[in-house]
Design an enzyme around this catalytic site. Structure first.
Site, PDB file in Angstrom:
ATOM      1  N   CYS A   2       0.822  -1.213   0.000  1.00 57.22           N
ATOM      2  CA  CYS A   2       0.000   0.000   0.000  1.00 57.22           C
ATOM      3  C   CYS A   2       0.863   1.272   0.000  1.00 57.22           C
ATOM      4  CB  CYS A   2      -0.882   0.038   1.229  1.00 57.22           C
ATOM      5  SG  CYS A   2      -1.877  -1.427   1.442  1.00 57.22           S
ATOM      6  N   ARG A  27       5.014  -0.054  -6.018  1.00 54.97           N
ATOM      7  CA  ARG A  27       4.993  -0.828  -4.773  1.00 54.97           C
ATOM      8  C   ARG A  27       4.051  -2.023  -4.864  1.00 54.97           C
ATOM      9  NH1 ARG A  27       6.592   2.597  -0.177  1.00 54.97           N
ATOM     10  NH2 ARG A  27       5.292   1.348   1.163  1.00 54.97           N
ATOM     11  N   TRP A  74      -3.131  -2.766  -1.362  1.00 51.75           N
ATOM     12  CA  TRP A  74      -2.780  -4.161  -1.628  1.00 51.75           C
ATOM     13  C   TRP A  74      -3.615  -4.957  -0.630  1.00 51.75           C
ATOM     14  CZ3 TRP A  74       0.971  -7.052  -4.461  1.00 51.75           C
ATOM     15  CH2 TRP A  74       1.239  -8.324  -3.973  1.00 51.75           C
ATOM     16  N   ASN A 100      -1.945   2.325   5.879  1.00 48.29           N
ATOM     17  CA  ASN A 100      -1.066   1.196   5.517  1.00 48.29           C
ATOM     18  C   ASN A 100      -0.811   0.391   6.776  1.00 48.29           C
ATOM     19  OD1 ASN A 100      -0.812   2.345   3.026  1.00 48.29           O
ATOM     20  ND2 ASN A 100       1.355   2.888   3.233  1.00 48.29           N
ATOM     21  N   GLY A 101      -0.787  -0.945   6.636  1.00 46.37           N
ATOM     22  CA  GLY A 101      -0.470  -1.790   7.785  1.00 46.37           C
ATOM     23  C   GLY A 101      -1.632  -2.698   8.143  1.00 46.37           C
ATOM     24  N   GLU A 465      19.818 -16.077  -7.197  1.00 51.91           N
ATOM     25  CA  GLU A 465      19.346 -14.766  -7.632  1.00 51.91           C
ATOM     26  C   GLU A 465      18.873 -14.818  -9.093  1.00 51.91           C
ATOM     27  OE1 GLU A 465      18.510 -12.202  -6.172  1.00 51.91           O
ATOM     28  OE2 GLU A 465      18.629 -10.558  -7.592  1.00 51.91           O
ATOM     29  N   LYS A 469      15.085 -13.928 -10.295  1.00 53.59           N
ATOM     30  CA  LYS A 469      14.777 -12.890 -11.286  1.00 53.59           C
ATOM     31  C   LYS A 469      13.902 -13.463 -12.395  1.00 53.59           C
ATOM     32  CE  LYS A 469      15.650 -10.288  -9.428  1.00 53.59           C
ATOM     33  NZ  LYS A 469      16.288  -9.703  -8.277  1.00 53.59           N
ATOM     34  N   GLU A 472      10.310 -14.164 -11.195  1.00 53.16           N
ATOM     35  CA  GLU A 472       9.553 -12.936 -10.935  1.00 53.16           C
ATOM     36  C   GLU A 472       9.078 -12.277 -12.218  1.00 53.16           C
ATOM     37  OE1 GLU A 472      12.640 -10.810  -8.656  1.00 53.16           O
ATOM     38  OE2 GLU A 472      11.087 -10.461  -7.172  1.00 53.16           O
ATOM     39  N   HIS A 488      21.748 -35.024  -6.602  1.00 52.34           N
ATOM     40  CA  HIS A 488      20.874 -35.513  -5.537  1.00 52.34           C
ATOM     41  C   HIS A 488      19.413 -35.263  -5.872  1.00 52.34           C
ATOM     42  CE1 HIS A 488      24.461 -36.289  -3.245  1.00 52.34           C
ATOM     43  NE2 HIS A 488      24.884 -35.087  -3.612  1.00 52.34           N
ATOM     44  N   LYS A 583       6.778  -4.344  -4.385  1.00 52.54           N
ATOM     45  CA  LYS A 583       8.174  -3.952  -4.246  1.00 52.54           C
ATOM     46  C   LYS A 583       8.624  -4.032  -2.794  1.00 52.54           C
ATOM     47  CE  LYS A 583      12.106  -2.195  -5.501  1.00 52.54           C
ATOM     48  NZ  LYS A 583      13.023  -3.182  -6.108  1.00 52.54           N
TER      49      LYS A 583
HETATM   50  C1  F6R Z   1      13.564  -9.655  -5.712  1.00 48.13           C
HETATM   51  C2  F6R Z   1      12.834  -8.696  -4.939  1.00 48.13           C
HETATM   52  C3  F6R Z   1      12.294  -9.091  -3.608  1.00 48.13           C
HETATM   53  C4  F6R Z   1      13.055  -8.308  -2.539  1.00 48.13           C
HETATM   54  C5  F6R Z   1      12.525  -8.637  -1.148  1.00 48.13           C
HETATM   55  C6  F6R Z   1      13.263  -7.877  -0.077  1.00 48.13           C
HETATM   56  O1  F6R Z   1      13.827  -9.202  -6.996  1.00 48.13           O
HETATM   57  O2  F6R Z   1      12.718  -7.562  -5.326  1.00 48.13           O
HETATM   58  O3  F6R Z   1      12.381 -10.453  -3.409  1.00 48.13           O
HETATM   59  O4  F6R Z   1      14.403  -8.630  -2.663  1.00 48.13           O
HETATM   60  O5  F6R Z   1      11.159  -8.310  -1.078  1.00 48.13           O
HETATM   61  O6  F6R Z   1      13.084  -6.506  -0.185  1.00 48.13           O
HETATM   62  P1  F6R Z   1      14.015  -5.477   0.589  1.00 48.13           P
HETATM   63  O7  F6R Z   1      15.373  -5.638   0.048  1.00 48.13           O
HETATM   64  O8  F6R Z   1      13.400  -4.144   0.307  1.00 48.13           O
HETATM   65  O9  F6R Z   1      13.947  -5.857   2.039  1.00 48.13           O
END
Ligand code: F6R
Length: 588
Positions: A2, A27, A74, A100-101, A465, A469, A472, A488, A583
């Site tokens: 949010c 976000r 959200w 928010n929250g 990673e 990526k 996502e 394994h 985000k």
């Molecule tokens: C991956 C991604 C998310 C963040 C995760 C942590 O591409 O963007 O998995 O890495 O939500 O977010 P932060 O770093 O803001 O704590």
């Protein structure tokens, strides 16, 4: 997740609020709305969908009044419906709020308010704030005191902003465990959950702390604790340029953020010596070290763990933030927790820090967002300095985290630094040339159902990673794993043509990883080698420049970022706003 933006403008507020909503779109949200105070009272327009669609249907920007609040929601409590969208109003529209929250005690409060005759319109926890504020305002006749009194009754996590009917001169707000900040320009005042919401108007910001209440008018900003005692706050100047938050000529923020890594890495390496020294001193003097983060930031924590163990001979455990509580028994006053986060607002990370604090442990953070909750919760913070990251997938923030980890390691081990800003920027620039190669692979493999990524030692977190990526952005199933784990189980899944990305630079892991690549090839896999030492075995090779082993993770993740980006485009996905993702994950 949010987002809130509220403003007192010198002209109509609604167009400014709409722009602000667009800035916090990244976000993640499923509905949005705006409330203003017009001539005849509080006006609200809201709906489900994307902001552009809502604007086309509801014309949010045409709302009257120079004061208002806007929100992107959200869904957590209650489905994605127009009724559940914010802002919410009290029964007789005396108050409008955006929140928010999560309000933990909302059912109890709702029952009490219903007994007093309040009628609820939505299924959300947030709506109780509007009704509670109405009760308190009727009783106290003062918006600030009403806000403080309501906040005292709320349990849980909140940042909220309120408008009061007949008080077209002020906004109030309060926060606990969710960000809320004040923006000050010459002619406008803002309250928002994110600097980006108002960065085109001002870079002068006051960061609020937990359990504080704010009242903003044209002339004044007053912040107090929940008992009404005034708190003096500093105004901070945010070092972000407007260019940092614009897409410039790029098709997507994600591409811009991948391509700006030569300069963001250069900036990440500029850290105040004293701050770095204090950070390192705490690590050196700790009996036990725990590392945490979520998503990509957790992968950076894994790189830090590897390097602390191998290079600095410091034993460190990395635990994903959502599972961190399991470590609490092993923590005490001589422990240190390093929390890594781009946003500094990830709920699980903040919770992990609370656990650490409750055991008396010291907390270090590596964080991008200046003034975020994580910075205030810790003892020493190193900032990524990579500017706002708008694309939902972490790209430049991840490499900036790796660069800072490099600085910490160099300082811990007293080695001649392997990280010179200019030469790193040059190497990264050379690596960006892999873009077309990654684009061709994205085209070739766009219809494959599965992808695997393998690597050994410090390259294993990079394999994780790469897989994250791709998942996502492309929505293709992808797994990252240590190369040694293939045998394994996973080899059973390899079929003719299965793409496997093998991270295999020419360091001491080279031969073993190459053997794994042979095993894969023999079973029909198409092996994509990311390496500075080419080998005929690879079906496709993406060459990266030859650099010190400790710097290689920064370079080898770049082709993986491009691969995910272009696969998303091939599959007609919007890489900036992948489905179902936010985000900043501000709820547990
Ligand atoms: C991956 C991604 C998310 C963040 C995760 C942590 O591409 O963007 O998995 O890495 O939500 O977010 P932060 O770093 O803001 O704590």
């Amino acid at each position: 997740m949010c987002g809130i933006i509220a403003c007192i403008a010198d002209d109509r507020a609604a167009p400014i609020l709409l722009e602000g909503l667009k800035r916090v779109e990244y976000r993640g949200y499923d509905s949005a709305g705006v409330a203003t105070i017009g001539r005849d009272g509080i006006l609200v327009k809201k709906d489900v969908g994307k902001i552009a669609q809502i604007e086309a249907r509801q014309k949010l920007s045409l709302l009257d009044g120079r004061i208002g609040v806007a929100h992107t929601r959200w869904a957590t409590h209650g489905g994605v419906t127009k009724r559940n969208a914010h802002p919410h109003t009290s029964c007789n529209e005396l108050v409008a709020i955006a929140h928010n929250g999560i309000i933990k005690n909302y059912l109890k409060l709702k029952k009490e308010l219903e007994l007093k005759g309040h009628k609820f319109k939505s299924e959300t926890d947030s709506e109780v704030i509007a009704h509670l504020l109405e009760e308190e305002y009727k009783r106290l006749r003062n918006p600030t005191r009403a806000t403080a009194s309501a906040a005292r009754k709320l349990e849980g996590q909140y940042a909220f902003v309120a408008l009061f009917q007949g008080r077209g001169d002020l906004l109030t707000g309060a926060r606990n465990d969710a960000p809320l900040l004040v923006g000050l320009s010459e002619r406008k005042r803002f309250l928002a959950s994110d600097v980006l919401a108002f960065i085109e108007h001002t870079d002068r910001v006051i960061f609020m702390d937990n359990l504080e209440v704010v009242t903003v008018t044209d002339k004044d900003v007053r912040i107090s604790d929940l008992s009404g005692k005034e708190v003096r706050k500093e105004v901070t100047q945010i070092a972000w340029e407007l260019a940092d938050v614009s897409k410039l000529d790029y098709a997507h923020y994600t591409l811009k953020e991948i391509e700006e890594q030569p300069s963001t890495l250069h900036r990440a390496l500029i850290q105040e010596e004293e701050k770095l020294a204090s950070f390192v001193e705490v690590l050196k003097s700790s009996d036990s070290v725990f590392l945490t983060g979520a998503g990509s930031s957790f992968h950076a924590a894994l790189v830090l763990k590897h390097r602390l163990n191998i290079e600095a001979r410091i034993r460190a455990d990395a635990v994903v933030a959502g599972e961190f509580a399991s470590q609490s028994h092993f923590m005490n006053r001589n422990s240190t927790v390093v929390a890594i986060s781009q946003s500094g607002e990830t709920a699980d990370v903040l919770e992990a820090v609370k656990v650490a604090r409750s055991k008396g442990a010291r907390v270090l953070s590596i964080v991008n967002a200046v003034g975020s909750s994580l910075v205030s919760a810790g003892d020493h913070a190193l900032h990524l300095n990579c500017g706002p990251e708008v694309g939902v997938a972490a790209t430049k923030s991840f490499t900036a985290q790796l660069a800072i980890i490099g600085l910490v390691l160099d300082s811990l081990t007293g080695k001649e630094t392997s990280l010179n800003g200019e030469s790193l920027a040059r190497r990264v620039k050379e690596t960006l040339a892999v873009r077309e190669r990654a684009r061709a692979l994205a085209k070739r493999y766009r219809h494959r159902p599965d992808f695997y990524f393998i690597g050994r030692s410090v390259h294993y977190p990079i394999a994780l990673e790469g897989a994250l990526k791709l998942k996502e952005l492309s929505y293709i199933h992808a797994e990252g794993m240590p190369a040694s784990e293939l045998k394994h189980g996973t080899l059973a899944l390899i079929e003719e043509g299965t793409p496997v990305v093998v991270l295999n630079p020419g360091d001491e892991t080279y031969d073993d990883t190459l053997s794994n690549a042979h095993e894969l090839k023999a079973r029909g896999a198409e092996v994509i080698g990311i390496t500075d030492r080419a080998n005929k075995l690879y079906t496709h090779t993406i060459s990266v420049p030859h650099v010190a082993e400790s710097v290689m993770p920064i370079l080898e993740v770049i082709p993986l970022q491009f691969l995910a980006y272009y696969t998303a485009l091939e599959r007609k996905n919007n890489p900036d706003y992948p489905r179902n993702l936010a985000k900043s994950v501000t709820v547990k």
